[in-house]
Design an enzyme around this catalytic site. Structure first.
Site, short mmCIF file in Angstrom:
data_model
loop_
_atom_site.label_atom_id
_atom_site.label_comp_id
_atom_site.label_asym_id
_atom_site.label_seq_id
_atom_site.Cartn_x
_atom_site.Cartn_y
_atom_site.Cartn_z
CG HIS A 106 31.76 30.11 49.67
ND1 HIS A 106 32.72 30.73 50.43
CD2 HIS A 106 32.22 28.86 49.46
CE1 HIS A 106 33.72 29.88 50.66
NE2 HIS A 106 33.44 28.74 50.09
CG ASP A 129 34.71 33.10 53.18
OD1 ASP A 129 34.54 34.32 53.10
OD2 ASP A 129 33.89 32.26 52.77
CG HIS A 131 32.01 36.98 54.55
ND1 HIS A 131 32.51 37.11 53.27
CD2 HIS A 131 31.61 38.22 54.93
CE1 HIS A 131 32.39 38.36 52.87
NE2 HIS A 131 31.85 39.07 53.86
CG ASP A 133 30.61 31.69 53.81
OD1 ASP A 133 30.31 32.88 53.97
OD2 ASP A 133 31.30 31.28 52.85
CG HIS A 146 26.44 34.06 49.59
ND1 HIS A 146 27.33 34.91 48.96
CD2 HIS A 146 25.69 34.85 50.41
CE1 HIS A 146 27.13 36.16 49.40
NE2 HIS A 146 26.15 36.15 50.26
CG ASP A 235 34.57 33.95 49.48
OD1 ASP A 235 34.87 34.91 48.74
OD2 ASP A 235 33.43 33.79 49.96
CG ASP A 237 34.89 37.22 50.56
OD1 ASP A 237 35.55 36.51 51.34
OD2 ASP A 237 33.66 37.11 50.41
CD GLU A 280 30.41 34.59 47.00
OE1 GLU A 280 30.07 35.61 46.36
OE2 GLU A 280 29.59 33.86 47.59
MN LIG Z 1 32.39 32.67 51.46
#
Ligand SMILES: [Mn+2]
Length: 307
Positions: A106, A129, A131, A133, A146, A235, A237, A280
């Site tokens: 990312h 995402d 996360h 980030d 990332h 992303d 994830d 990712e």
């Molecule tokens: Mn990310």
């Protein structure tokens, strides 16, 4: 002004929208933002599937900018891979075609977003995402880049002062971005999000309120008059690991494939999407080989719904 009869079909669509009938695909094998090098194989693994075949009926023309960057003369003199991605994206996006960028970890957004912002100064961003980030070098528990791209893009730490990053410039305001699917914020990140009033929707909120309500509200916030072009930084994830296991930092209790597909269809219906980046995907981070195919198939379906 050209007469309509002299326009070819591609030019016609370009002039009547954001060039939505033509697609450029950019590969970005950026892996330097974290410790798992397999993420650099993401773009090739994805392109080896059915992606282009599936997209062909939707587009008047698809150009795929894959392969060796050394063959592109305008990239000479840039040793920083992020700067090369920045230059490459800037060059390709100027054609005003819809753009699909395949990563890569990312941190690649440090190259792509300044390039997109250059061509679309009033661009808004949907960051999908698990996360945030949005760590700075001070708050980051890992020191991995990332986990910091949003913080750098907002100018929360001076990345541009590091050697070989002089070309970089922060280009986002806190009100330019909305997160969907977050569920793993570091303590420092939560503080930053709240301090700057950055809007985010967790995967739990999506579950409680339904994706339709969440995405409608997010778009209303980012783009109330519908005049802003939109970039989606996706992303994988954000998805629950049972759909997208092949990724470096999976987090449980993610969004379902159906929720994400609904989000993508909604975005498509707004006709504001100028670019989509998929990040990712790490084909090495699996226990069983079928998990690579599963992740890839989910990504193909998500992309199909966005474009
Ligand atoms: Mn990310």
């Amino acid at each position: 002004m050209q007469k309509n009869s002299q326009l070819n079909l591609g030019e016609f669509f370009t002039q009547t929208g954001y060039g939505l009938s033509e697609l450029s695909i950019i590969t970005a094998d950026i892996h330097q933002g974290q410790q798992k090098p397999g993420v650099a194989k993401g773009p090739t693994t994805l392109l080896n599937g059915n992606l282009i075949q599936n997209l062909s009926p939707k587009f008047f023309d698809i150009k795929c900018y894959q392969g060796s960057e050394s063959s592109l003369p305008f990239l000479k003199g840039s040793s920083n891979p992020y700067q090369r991605l920045f230059k490459k994206t800037k060059k390709i996006v100027q054609t005003q075609r819809q753009t699909l960028i395949l990563g890569g970890d990312h941190s690649m957004s440090l190259g792509t977003l300044p390039a997109l912002k250059y061509h679309y100064p009033n661009l808004k961003v949907l960051w999908v995402d698990a996360h945030g980030d949005i760590n700075t070098p001070k708050t980051s528990p890992t020191g991995n880049l990332h986990g910091m791209p949003v913080a750098a893009l907002l100018g929360l730490f001076p990345l541009q002062k590091r050697p070989s990053w002089e070309w970089f410039h922060p280009c986002l305001n806190p009100s330019d971005i909305v997160y969907i699917g977050v569920r793993d914020l570091d303590w420092g990140e939560e503080k930053i999000m709240n301090n700057y009033g950055i809007r985010y929707y967790t995967s739990e909120q999506v579950k409680q309120q339904g994706m339709h309500k969440v995405i409608e509200e997010a778009c209303q916030y980012l783009n109330p008059e519908g005049e802003h072009p939109l970039h989606v930084s996706f992303d994988i994830d954000c998805l629950d690991p049972r759909y997208a296991p092949a990724t470096g930092v999976p987090v449980k209790d993610g969004m379902t494939l159906n929720q994400v597909m609904d989000m993508a269809s909604y975005i498509k219906s707004t006709q504001q999407l100028v670019s989509l980046e998929m990040v990712e995907f790490n084909p090495d981070e699996v226990e069983y080989p079928f998990e690579v195919n599963l992740t890839r198939a989910c990504m193909e379906r998500v992309i199909q719904n966005f474009l």
